[in-house]
Motif scaffolding. Structure first.
Motif, PDB file in Angstrom:
ATOM      1  N   LEU A   1       0.830  -1.211   0.000  1.00  0.00           N
ATOM      2  CA  LEU A   1       0.000   0.000   0.000  1.00  0.00           C
ATOM      3  C   LEU A   1       0.864   1.260   0.000  1.00  0.00           C
TER       4      LEU A   1
ATOM      5  N   SER B   1      -1.109   4.733  -0.845  1.00  0.00           N
ATOM      6  CA  SER B   1      -2.526   4.584  -0.522  1.00  0.00           C
ATOM      7  C   SER B   1      -2.945   5.431   0.655  1.00  0.00           C
ATOM      8  N   LYS B   2      -4.113   6.025   0.554  1.00  0.00           N
ATOM      9  CA  LYS B   2      -4.678   6.789   1.662  1.00  0.00           C
ATOM     10  C   LYS B   2      -5.102   5.883   2.813  1.00  0.00           C
TER      11      LYS B   2
END
Length: 332
Positions: A323, A328-329
Motif C-alpha cells: 500500500l 494509498s490513503k
C-alpha cells in the motif's frame, strides 16, 4: 544521587498492526489495552521511578503524546523530530537535552510489561550499573522461540553477541541453549557516557545530531538539518560496538505487541472473546461467525478490514509495504 530521566521514544507506525495502526494513529496511541493506550501505560509504569520525562516523537504524532500527557497531568520535555532518523539520533537528542551525569532510562512507547516487582528490580539493577559508567540493555527471559524479536546472547551481565530476528529453527536452538534473551529495545546509561560512545563509533551521527539540537526551537527540530543525519539504529551505532555494554536479564513479562499474534495473546489473557476454534474479532461489535476456520483474526476499521491466520501475523507488513508503494490513503 544522579537525576533519572525517563526517555520515551514514540516513533514508528506499527506496520504489522495495519489497519488498526495508521500514520495518523500509530499503535502506541490505540486505546485497546484495558481502556488505555500503550503510550499511556508506558508513562504511568515509570512515573514513580523518574525525576523528569523526555518524549521524542515525530511531527506527525507529537499532538497525540501531548494530549495523553495533559490527561495524566505529567510535565515533560517535548522533542519533535521533523523527519525520522532512527533510534541513534532520537536517543542522542534526549542525551543532548540532559545533564551529562543524568541517568537516562530509554523505553519505547509501544510495549506491554507485566510483573511490577520484577520490572522494578531490573530498573534498579540497570540504574546502578549505569551510575558506574555502563551502557545497559534489558534482555527479557524468553518464554517461547519467538521469530519476531532480536536476541542477546549473554553470560551473566556480559553481552556475548547480538542476533538478528531468527527463523523458527534458529529460535528453537536459541531457547534450547538457554543463554539467549529477547532484545527488548530498552536501555539505561548516563547521557554523557552515551554521547561519548556515539561520538567514538558514529562520529557523523553525533556531530550532525549535535548541530540539529543546537538549532532546535523549543524542542522543534529543523527538517533540512535533520535530513543530514545518517539513519541508523542505536543497536548498530553503539550497542553492538561499545565495550561498556552490560545486560540486565529481566524476568518480567514483556511483549512489543508488534504483531496481531501478540495482540491476540494479550487480549485472550485479558478475557477477550474467541470462539471454540480460536477465532477472534477485533474492532467490530457486529455479530460475526467463522465457518471452517481456526485461529483466524478478523480486524475491522471503518475504511479497511483484514482477515488473517494468526500464524501469518508477521506478513501483515507486506500488505502495508504494498500500500505504501502506491501511496494509498489507507495508511493515513
Amino acid at each position: 544521587m544522579d537525576t533519572i530521566v525517563h526517555v520515551i521514544l514514540t516513533g514508528g507506525v506499527g506496520s504489522r498492526l495495519w489497519p488498526l495502526s495508521r500514520k495518523s494513529q500509530p499503535k502506541q496511541y490505540l486505546g485497546l489495552f484495558e481502556g488505555q493506550s500503550l503510550f499511556e501505560k508506558t508513562v504511568v509504569r515509570n512515573q514513580d521511578m523518574a525525576d523528569s520525562v523526555i518524549v521524542v516523537g515525530s511531527v506527525d504524532n507529537s499532538h497525540l503524546s501531548q494530549a495523553t500527557m495533559e490527561k495524566l497531568g505529567v510535565s515533560y520535555t517535548n522533542i519533535v523530530e521533523a523527519t525520522p532518523r532512527n533510534t541513534a539520533a532520537a536517543i542522542a537528542f534526549a542525551a543532548l537535552a540532559s545533564a551529562p551525569e543524568a541517568v537516562l532510562v530509554v523505553t519505547p512507547s509501544d510495549h506491554i510489561i507485566e510483573g511490577e516487582a520484577a520490572y522494578e528490580l531490573a530498573l534498579k539493577d540497570a540504574v546502578a550499573k549505569a551510575q558506574h559508567g555502563a551502557i545497559v540493555t534489558f534482555g527479557v527471559v524468553p518464554t517461547k522461540p519467538e521469530t519476531g524479536y532480536g536476541y542477546i546472547e549473554a553470560d551473566g551481565d556480559r553481552v556475548v553477541s547480538f542476533r538478528e530476528k531468527p527463523n523458527e529453527v534458529t529460535a528453537k536452538d536459541f531457547i534450547s541453549r538457554g543463554a539467549f534473551l529477547w532484545n527488548s529495545g530498552m536501555f539505561c546509561f548516563k547521557a554523557g557516557v552515551f554521547l561519548e560512545e556515539l561520538q567514538k563509533y558514529q562520529p557523523e551521527v553525533f556531530e550532525k545530531s549535535k548541530i540539529v539540537w543546537e538549532n532546535n526551537q523549543n524542542g522543534q527540530l529543523d527538517f533540512a538539518l535533520s535530513k543530514e543525519i545518517p539513519s541508523i539504529s542505536v543497536d548498530y551505532a553503539v550497542m553492538e560496538r561499545s565495550k561498556k555494554i552490560k545486560v540486565v536479564p529481566a524476568a518480567f513479562q514483556w511483549s512489543d505487541l508488534g504483531s496481531f499474534e501478540s495482540v491476540y495473546d494479550y487480549l485472550v489473557a485479558k478475557g477477550h472473546e474467541v470462539d471454540a476454534n480460536g477465532n477472534m474479532v477485533i474492532g467490530c461489535d457486529t455479530y460475526t461467525s467463522f465457518l471452517g476456520l481456526q485461529n483466524t483474526i478478523f480486524v475491522h476499521t471503518p475504511t479497511a478490514n483484514l482477515i488473517l491466520q494468526k500464524e501469518r501475523s508477521q506478513d501483515v507488513k507486506d500488505i502495508y509495504n504494498a500500500l505504501e508503494k502506491v501511496q494509498s490513503k489507507l495508511l493515513e
